[in-house]
Design an enzyme around this catalytic site. Structure first.
Site, mmCIF file in Angstrom:
data_model
loop_
_atom_site.group_PDB
_atom_site.id
_atom_site.type_symbol
_atom_site.label_atom_id
_atom_site.label_comp_id
_atom_site.label_asym_id
_atom_site.label_seq_id
_atom_site.Cartn_x
_atom_site.Cartn_y
_atom_site.Cartn_z
ATOM 1 N N TRP A 321 0.868 -1.357 0.147
ATOM 2 C CA TRP A 321 -0.176 0.110 -0.125
ATOM 3 C C TRP A 321 0.856 1.183 0.190
ATOM 4 O O TRP A 321 0.479 2.308 -0.608
ATOM 5 C CB TRP A 321 -0.824 0.086 1.299
ATOM 6 C CG TRP A 321 -1.835 1.130 1.233
ATOM 7 C CD1 TRP A 321 -2.977 1.483 0.819
ATOM 8 C CD2 TRP A 321 -1.452 2.320 2.277
ATOM 9 N NE1 TRP A 321 -3.449 2.696 1.169
ATOM 10 C CE2 TRP A 321 -2.504 3.519 2.026
ATOM 11 C CE3 TRP A 321 -0.403 2.892 2.919
ATOM 12 C CZ2 TRP A 321 -2.388 4.743 2.350
ATOM 13 C CZ3 TRP A 321 -0.330 4.107 3.448
ATOM 14 C CH2 TRP A 321 -1.340 4.959 3.215
ATOM 15 N N HIS A 322 2.141 1.170 0.679
ATOM 16 C CA HIS A 322 2.867 2.300 0.829
ATOM 17 C C HIS A 322 3.720 2.696 -0.549
ATOM 18 O O HIS A 322 3.888 3.723 -0.776
ATOM 19 C CB HIS A 322 3.831 2.116 2.119
ATOM 20 C CG HIS A 322 3.229 2.375 3.299
ATOM 21 N ND1 HIS A 322 2.729 1.318 3.975
ATOM 22 C CD2 HIS A 322 3.066 3.626 4.191
ATOM 23 C CE1 HIS A 322 2.236 2.015 5.312
ATOM 24 N NE2 HIS A 322 2.524 3.146 5.260
ATOM 25 N N GLY A 323 3.892 1.589 -1.482
ATOM 26 C CA GLY A 323 4.438 1.822 -2.635
ATOM 27 C C GLY A 323 4.583 0.571 -3.400
ATOM 28 O O GLY A 323 4.558 -0.446 -2.905
#
Length: 503
Positions: A321-323
């Site tokens: 989700w963060h990257g």
């Protein structure tokens, strides 16, 4: 548009506030519509082309939620799955398509045309927010359904770009509350105080730590022990004060409008174990992952092995989700492993209660978190591995030659542990560790924003923790915060983006 920019502080914010409360005297609907329109303008300031995408996402999900509110259970379940799939497909295309194409090219060892897709800012936040709304509508938990309030709930500018991840039951009833539309001196005082504390975290701390983190991560080479730790610690505190500062500013800005946001930070580096860290760090994302991923996967209801698998899946997906990158996947997997180790450790009854035990546990947890931050920040895997090698002594210990004379009394001890010296860099070395020491003192030894503002109910779920630094509406506090605001605003000559904008 950045919270830490002159155009926001001197133009957008005062105009939006004035319009909201002036319209609120005549019509609550018009005031809510004004704030939603201002939030769309705020989003479009970055790139006007993506405003239609945001509006299309909002209209699609609101329409689906209307259909989900009633009807046969089988049809509603099929619609829910299709709607969530559409949201994830949109997110997947913009955020992960390029990563999958490049990974496929590397796997096949064949050249594949690069897929250049510009990531719409905030897409992860408004997608997750709306998925939660769909699921809760399906469960029959949604009560407030007016479109203008839903539009404002999703686009609300204090949270739109980088969170917190909001829940409809926290926000939409507030937008229907008559008190929100009346200007309050208390809300202005409390909101401005929280905002300027957050602004100071960003521009006075995070932005001054950034060059010291960048010096390591942009060109890691083969860093020695102290160089590696200085860069990693600088990044750990930069990220903390950058995102914590953003969250404070979001809470403070929202309070100006009389709306309370949930807490997103609670001194996470003071955590004595990794589970406690995740209850304190990015709290609204942790809540979302728990309620809409970990628990639906089965949580801890199907035995120990299944629980650890669910934890790992949740954290790996949280990392992605963060990257879109292998570094983020590894970062999530590390935290999944840390949580599994912590669970096993607790099941064996090895958790102590003494102050010394908590200090040691906090230090170990912080080291584990910093180790994982290397993958979170590094530009690629080789760089991350090179930094890890230096972090744990693989490249020896070296000090600037300029410090040799000052360390003469302890030279025999330094020689015994094979400390070497290098030319140049003495001023940078001292400057870096000075900033780290200041940041560590504030993060570990000082009350956080909600503790300082505890008497003013700063956020939805804040608990009063009375302390000697508790804010009060006094002249002394006004003077202190005015000084902090002045120092912060004098540093706005070149505003820097918030780190979480990229997620």
């Amino acid at each position: 548009m950045l919270f830490n920019s002159w155009i926001f502080l001197l133009a957008f914010l005062p105009v939006t506030l004035a319009g909201f409360f002036l319209l609120g005297r005549r019509s609550h609907f018009l005031a809510a519509a004004w704030l939603a329109a201002a939030s769309l303008f705020f989003y479009g300031w970055w790139d006007l082309r993506y405003v239609p995408l945001l509006l299309a996402s909002i209209c699609f999900n609101y329409g689906c939620s209307t259909l989900l509110a009633s009807g046969p259970a089988a049809r509603r379940k099929a619609l829910l799955i299709a709607a969530i799939g559409a949201n994830l497909a949109l997110l997947g295309y913009y955020k992960y398509a390029g990563f999958f194409v490049s990974s496929l090219a590397a796997l096949l060892a064949q050249p594949v045309p690069a897929l250049q897709v510009m990531l719409p800012v905030g897409i992860s936040f408004f997608t997750f927010t709306q998925i939660a709304f769909l699921v809760d509508t399906y469960r029959g938990q949604v009560r407030e359904r007016r479109f203008v309030h839903y539009l404002l709930f999703v686009t609300y500018f204090p949270h739109l770009i980088a969170g917190p991840v909001l829940h409809h039951k926290e926000m939409m009833p507030q937008f229907a509350d008559r008190k929100v539309f009346r200007l309050s001196q208390e809300n202005i005082a409390v909101g401005a105080s929280i905002f300027f504390i957050g602004l100071a975290k960003k521009v006075l701390l995070a932005d001054n730590l950034a060059p010291h983190a960048g010096a390591l991560f942009n060109q890691p080479g083969e860093p020695s022990l102290l160089i590696a730790w200085s860069g990693v610690l600088a990044y750990a505190f930069q990220l903390y004060f950058d995102f914590s500062g953003y969250s404070d500013m979001a809470i403070g800005l929202s309070r100006l409008f009389g709306v309370k946001l949930p807490l997103n930070f609670d001194s996470p580096y003071k955590a004595a174990n990794i589970a406690e860290f995740w209850r304190r760090w990015h709290m609204t994302l942790s809540r979302f992952l728990r309620d809409y991923l970990y628990i639906p996967l089965g949580g801890n209801r199907h035995g120990g092995a299944r629980r650890y698998l669910n934890l790992m899946v949740t954290m790996v997906l949280g990392g992605l989700w963060h990257g879109a990158g292998w570094n983020f996947l590894i970062w999530g997997a590390l935290h999944g492993a840390f949580l599994g180790i912590h669970g096993a450790w607790r099941s064996l009854g090895f958790c102590g209660q003494s102050a010394a035990w908590r200090i040691a546990a906090t230090a170990l947890t912080f080291m584990a978190v910093c180790t994982a931050w290397v993958f979170f920040r590094a530009t690629d895997l080789p760089s991350a591995l090179a930094i890890l090698g230096g972090l744990y002594g693989g490249n020896g210990i070296a000090l600037p030659d300029a410090l040799a004379r000052a360390l003469t009394p302890v030279q025999p001890l330094l020689a015994a542990i094979n400390v070497s010296y290098y030319l140049g860099g003495g001023a940078a070395f001292v400057d870096s560790w000075t900033w780290i020491a200041i940041a560590a003192l504030l993060a570990f030894a000082c009350p956080n924003t909600q503790q300082i503002m505890c008497l003013a109910e700063p956020a939805l779920d804040a608990k009063p923790v009375i302390n000697g630094l508790a804010w009060r509406p006094t002249r002394r506090w006004a003077a202190a915060l005015a000084g902090l605001a002045l120092a912060s605003m004098l540093s706005l000559n070149r505003p820097a983006e918030f780190l979480y904008f990229q997620f």
